[in-house]
Design a protein around this motif. Structure first.
Motif, PDB file in Angstrom:
ATOM      1  N   HIS A 173     -10.380 -18.162  -7.797  1.00 57.67           N
ATOM      2  CA  HIS A 173      -9.503 -17.355  -7.177  1.00 57.67           C
ATOM      3  C   HIS A 173      -9.027 -16.203  -8.073  1.00 57.67           C
ATOM      4  CE1 HIS A 173      -6.373 -16.215  -3.982  1.00 57.67           C
ATOM      5  NE2 HIS A 173      -5.823 -16.071  -4.967  1.00 57.67           N
ATOM      6  N   ALA A 174      -8.715 -16.539  -9.491  1.00 57.47           N
ATOM      7  CA  ALA A 174      -8.308 -15.495 -10.506  1.00 57.47           C
ATOM      8  C   ALA A 174      -9.406 -14.565 -10.536  1.00 57.47           C
ATOM      9  CB  ALA A 174      -7.877 -16.416 -11.736  1.00 57.47           C
ATOM     10  N   GLU A 175     -10.414 -14.998 -10.799  1.00 63.69           N
ATOM     11  CA  GLU A 175     -11.678 -13.981 -11.173  1.00 63.69           C
ATOM     12  C   GLU A 175     -11.803 -13.177  -9.850  1.00 63.69           C
ATOM     13  OE1 GLU A 175     -14.564 -16.845 -14.088  1.00 63.69           O
ATOM     14  OE2 GLU A 175     -14.443 -17.085 -11.751  1.00 63.69           O
ATOM     15  N   TRP A 176     -11.573 -13.611  -8.535  1.00 66.84           N
ATOM     16  CA  TRP A 176     -11.641 -12.857  -7.310  1.00 66.84           C
ATOM     17  C   TRP A 176     -10.694 -11.778  -7.519  1.00 66.84           C
ATOM     18  CZ3 TRP A 176      -8.344 -13.278  -3.186  1.00 66.84           C
ATOM     19  CH2 TRP A 176      -8.859 -12.664  -1.927  1.00 66.84           C
ATOM     20  N   VAL A 177      -9.513 -12.360  -7.627  1.00 67.49           N
ATOM     21  CA  VAL A 177      -8.213 -11.087  -7.721  1.00 67.49           C
ATOM     22  C   VAL A 177      -8.583 -10.058  -8.758  1.00 67.49           C
ATOM     23  CG1 VAL A 177      -5.956 -10.985  -8.299  1.00 67.49           C
ATOM     24  CG2 VAL A 177      -6.527 -12.926  -6.773  1.00 67.49           C
ATOM     25  N   ALA A 178      -9.370 -10.631  -9.951  1.00 72.03           N
ATOM     26  CA  ALA A 178      -9.327  -9.595 -10.909  1.00 72.03           C
ATOM     27  C   ALA A 178     -10.568  -8.593 -10.503  1.00 72.03           C
ATOM     28  CB  ALA A 178      -9.888 -10.315 -12.302  1.00 72.03           C
ATOM     29  N   SER A 179     -11.576  -8.939  -9.695  1.00 68.08           N
ATOM     30  CA  SER A 179     -12.172  -7.917  -9.390  1.00 68.08           C
ATOM     31  C   SER A 179     -11.966  -7.182  -8.159  1.00 68.08           C
ATOM     32  CB  SER A 179     -13.659  -8.840  -8.894  1.00 68.08           C
ATOM     33  OG  SER A 179     -13.311  -9.537  -7.416  1.00 68.08           O
ATOM     34  N   VAL A 180     -11.030  -7.587  -7.243  1.00 69.43           N
ATOM     35  CA  VAL A 180     -10.236  -6.684  -6.671  1.00 69.43           C
ATOM     36  C   VAL A 180      -9.370  -5.824  -7.066  1.00 69.43           C
ATOM     37  CG1 VAL A 180      -8.574  -6.650  -4.701  1.00 69.43           C
ATOM     38  CG2 VAL A 180     -10.294  -8.757  -4.788  1.00 69.43           C
ATOM     39  N   GLU A 220       0.916  -1.229   0.020  1.00 69.74           N
ATOM     40  CA  GLU A 220      -0.066   0.011  -0.096  1.00 69.74           C
ATOM     41  C   GLU A 220       0.619   1.152   0.168  1.00 69.74           C
ATOM     42  OE1 GLU A 220      -3.937  -2.101   2.218  1.00 69.74           O
ATOM     43  OE2 GLU A 220      -2.346  -1.044   3.413  1.00 69.74           O
ATOM     44  N   ARG A 221       1.942   1.237   0.735  1.00 69.85           N
ATOM     45  CA  ARG A 221       2.897   2.474   0.652  1.00 69.85           C
ATOM     46  C   ARG A 221       3.545   2.642  -0.576  1.00 69.85           C
ATOM     47  NH1 ARG A 221       4.203   0.349   5.849  1.00 69.85           N
ATOM     48  NH2 ARG A 221       5.993  -0.300   5.096  1.00 69.85           N
ATOM     49  N   GLU A 222       4.013   1.460  -1.097  1.00 70.93           N
ATOM     50  CA  GLU A 222       4.896   1.410  -2.328  1.00 70.93           C
ATOM     51  C   GLU A 222       3.830   2.122  -3.360  1.00 70.93           C
ATOM     52  OE1 GLU A 222       6.961  -1.578  -5.559  1.00 70.93           O
ATOM     53  OE2 GLU A 222       6.844  -2.163  -3.292  1.00 70.93           O
ATOM     54  N   TYR A 223       2.756   1.865  -3.495  1.00 69.73           N
ATOM     55  CA  TYR A 223       1.722   2.120  -4.747  1.00 69.73           C
ATOM     56  C   TYR A 223       0.851   3.361  -4.205  1.00 69.73           C
ATOM     57  CZ  TYR A 223       3.150  -1.785  -7.283  1.00 69.73           C
ATOM     58  OH  TYR A 223       3.909  -2.715  -7.804  1.00 69.73           O
ATOM     59  N   GLY A 224       1.253   3.920  -3.126  1.00 69.09           N
ATOM     60  CA  GLY A 224       0.404   5.355  -2.746  1.00 69.09           C
ATOM     61  C   GLY A 224      -0.947   5.069  -2.426  1.00 69.09           C
ATOM     62  N   GLU A 280     -10.692   1.631  -9.449  1.00 68.25           N
ATOM     63  CA  GLU A 280     -11.617   2.773  -9.481  1.00 68.25           C
ATOM     64  C   GLU A 280     -11.341   3.770  -8.328  1.00 68.25           C
ATOM     65  OE1 GLU A 280     -15.822   1.220  -8.775  1.00 68.25           O
ATOM     66  OE2 GLU A 280     -15.539  -0.114 -10.591  1.00 68.25           O
ATOM     67  N   SER A 281     -10.595   3.276  -7.311  1.00 67.31           N
ATOM     68  CA  SER A 281     -10.368   4.313  -6.291  1.00 67.31           C
ATOM     69  C   SER A 281      -8.983   4.934  -6.794  1.00 67.31           C
ATOM     70  CB  SER A 281     -10.136   3.527  -5.173  1.00 67.31           C
ATOM     71  OG  SER A 281      -9.093   2.566  -4.948  1.00 67.31           O
ATOM     72  N   VAL A 282      -7.998   4.219  -7.516  1.00 66.74           N
ATOM     73  CA  VAL A 282      -6.624   4.912  -7.661  1.00 66.74           C
ATOM     74  C   VAL A 282      -6.674   5.402  -8.864  1.00 66.74           C
ATOM     75  CG1 VAL A 282      -5.647   3.346  -6.205  1.00 66.74           C
ATOM     76  CG2 VAL A 282      -5.516   2.664  -8.486  1.00 66.74           C
ATOM     77  N   GLY A 283      -7.678   5.042  -9.718  1.00 69.82           N
ATOM     78  CA  GLY A 283      -7.841   5.927 -11.095  1.00 69.82           C
ATOM     79  C   GLY A 283      -6.778   5.248 -12.180  1.00 69.82           C
ATOM     80  N   SER A 284      -6.246   4.115 -11.946  1.00 69.10           N
ATOM     81  CA  SER A 284      -5.143   3.701 -13.012  1.00 69.10           C
ATOM     82  C   SER A 284      -5.146   2.054 -12.841  1.00 69.10           C
ATOM     83  CB  SER A 284      -3.795   4.127 -12.441  1.00 69.10           C
ATOM     84  OG  SER A 284      -2.789   3.279 -13.211  1.00 69.10           O
ATOM     85  N   PRO A 285      -5.653   1.235 -13.839  1.00 70.54           N
ATOM     86  CA  PRO A 285      -6.111   0.118 -13.986  1.00 70.54           C
ATOM     87  C   PRO A 285      -4.697  -0.593 -13.798  1.00 70.54           C
ATOM     88  CG  PRO A 285      -7.320   0.934 -15.650  1.00 70.54           C
ATOM     89  CD  PRO A 285      -6.626   2.176 -15.067  1.00 70.54           C
TER      90      PRO A 285
END
Length: 206
Positions: A59-66, A29-33, A72-77
């Motif tokens: 699991h892969a689909e869940w990770v993709a949804s996360v 979280e710190r590294e990616y702001g 949406e919150s950081v503005g950069s996919p």
């Protein structure tokens, strides 16, 4: 009337046999702001988590949804995906005291099951953490299609252990799971750390 001593052990994975170092997620979280705690908040939202724990999504689909929700919150996919990939590389650590207990009770003839709400990545995690062959049965919610604390989950676990509920001791770190296990007829112990090892040994018939 005293309960019969347990002849089988159902041990939880996350929070009991596997530990997670919160510093890993905090470092990502710190590294990616990112805001503190956002990875866990998004990943553990029940509407997102429940389908992967019951095998309706992978699991892969869940990770993709996360990653999508984080984008949406950081503005950069791209940044979101990179953060999630780095976070997911860490697969936790085995608690050596709990593993030693599992080995001890199995050596004494007590059947041990891993009872966990998990995704379809569980087998890979068990292999990566060196746990293949360390347990008699693995009861994965995403395989059986129902998660703890549902009574059907505990029925499936006792069937896998080939032991009646009254002779199974469930060890879990969540109060709601403990209540569910007891309602299903199992003995249950709320795990809070290595101080519980003595209780578990005393509760098992070996």
């Amino acid at each position: 009337m005293a309960r019969e001593r347990a002849t089988a052990l159902l041990v939880d994975f996350d929070g009991v046999l596997r530990r997670w170092d919160p510093a890993v997620a905090a470092g990502v979280e710190r590294e990616y702001g990112l805001s503190e705690g956002v990875l866990g908040e998004i990943a553990m939202q029940w509407g997102r988590l429940q389908p992967v724990l019951t095998g309706r999504v992978s699991h892969a689909e869940w990770v993709a949804s996360v990653a999508d929700a984080l984008a949406e919150s950081v503005g950069s996919p791209e940044r979101a995906r990179a953060a999630i990939e780095q976070w997911q590389r860490y697969r936790g650590e085995i608690d050596p005291d709990v593993l030693a207990l599992v080995r001890e009770v199995r050596a004494a003839g007590v059947r041990v099951g891993l009872g966990t709400n998990a995704t379809d990545l569980l087998d890979a995690d068990l292999a990566a953490l060196g746990l293949v062959g360390e347990l008699d049965v693995v009861v994965n919610s995403s395989v059986i299609g129902v998660h703890k604390p549902a009574p059907e989950y505990f029925q499936a676990a006792c069937a896998a252990l080939e032991t009646p509920p009254a002779r199974v001791l469930c060890v879990d770190d969540q109060d709601w799971v403990i209540r569910g296990a007891r309602a299903a007829g199992l003995s249950a112990y709320r795990w809070s750390g290595p101080e519980g090892l003595r209780y578990v040994r005393a509760a098992l018939a070996y």
